[in-house]
Design a protein around this motif. Sequence first.
Motif, PDB file in Angstrom:
ATOM      1  N   GLU A  14      16.990 -22.092   9.333  1.00 50.64           N
ATOM      2  CA  GLU A  14      17.748 -22.918   8.388  1.00 50.64           C
ATOM      3  C   GLU A  14      18.420 -22.064   7.311  1.00 50.64           C
ATOM      4  O   GLU A  14      19.551 -22.328   6.915  1.00 50.64           O
ATOM      5  CB  GLU A  14      16.845 -23.974   7.739  1.00 50.64           C
ATOM      6  N   LEU A  86      17.786 -30.820   0.689  1.00 46.68           N
ATOM      7  CA  LEU A  86      18.378 -30.577   1.998  1.00 46.68           C
ATOM      8  C   LEU A  86      17.222 -30.584   2.986  1.00 46.68           C
ATOM      9  O   LEU A  86      16.526 -29.593   3.149  1.00 46.68           O
ATOM     10  CB  LEU A  86      19.106 -29.234   1.990  1.00 46.68           C
ATOM     11  N   THR A  88      15.127 -32.536   6.610  1.00 50.05           N
ATOM     12  CA  THR A  88      15.205 -33.337   7.835  1.00 50.05           C
ATOM     13  C   THR A  88      14.553 -34.699   7.633  1.00 50.05           C
ATOM     14  O   THR A  88      14.705 -35.589   8.452  1.00 50.05           O
ATOM     15  CB  THR A  88      14.498 -32.624   9.012  1.00 50.05           C
ATOM     16  N   LYS A 109      19.468 -33.323   6.845  1.00 56.32           N
ATOM     17  CA  LYS A 109      20.054 -32.334   7.745  1.00 56.32           C
ATOM     18  C   LYS A 109      20.316 -32.987   9.099  1.00 56.32           C
ATOM     19  O   LYS A 109      19.386 -33.486   9.736  1.00 56.32           O
ATOM     20  CB  LYS A 109      19.105 -31.149   7.948  1.00 56.32           C
ATOM     21  N   TYR A 116      26.364 -30.506  10.137  1.00 58.42           N
ATOM     22  CA  TYR A 116      25.710 -29.713   9.088  1.00 58.42           C
ATOM     23  C   TYR A 116      26.766 -28.925   8.312  1.00 58.42           C
ATOM     24  O   TYR A 116      26.772 -28.932   7.084  1.00 58.42           O
ATOM     25  CB  TYR A 116      24.689 -28.779   9.728  1.00 58.42           C
TER      26      TYR A 116
END
Length: 135
Positions: A14, A86, A88, A109, A116
Amino acid sequence: MGLNILLIDDDEIERLKFARVLQKNNYPHNIIEAINGEEALDVLAQKEKLPDLIFLDLNMPKMNGLEFLKELKADATLQYLPVVILSTSNNHQDLKEAYRIGASGYIVKPLKYEDYVHKIKCLIEYWTVNELVKG
């Protein structure tokens, strides 16, 4: 002039993906990385120049994103730093708690890289063009 960005995420992929988006779009921003909230607080304590913007993941070991955000907002010197989550996680409780504590934004995300790129690009341009933070 570019932004000084503190990126807090335990996932190396990431962090690399985020840096790649900035490079791909020729943004002259400086990225400082931390792998969890504890490390980020250490980075903030040692830096002479504070970041203009913080991107924060929620799910990390040692000190998660919400714990870090609470510590940051309790500090009189650091509480005004804008923090964009930021993550998931699209858990509404996490979202509400992040805003309650003082997050400036919350981005889930996406799975597709193109989505993205678009989201990060929009965020960086928003904070830069509107001069909401000073470099």
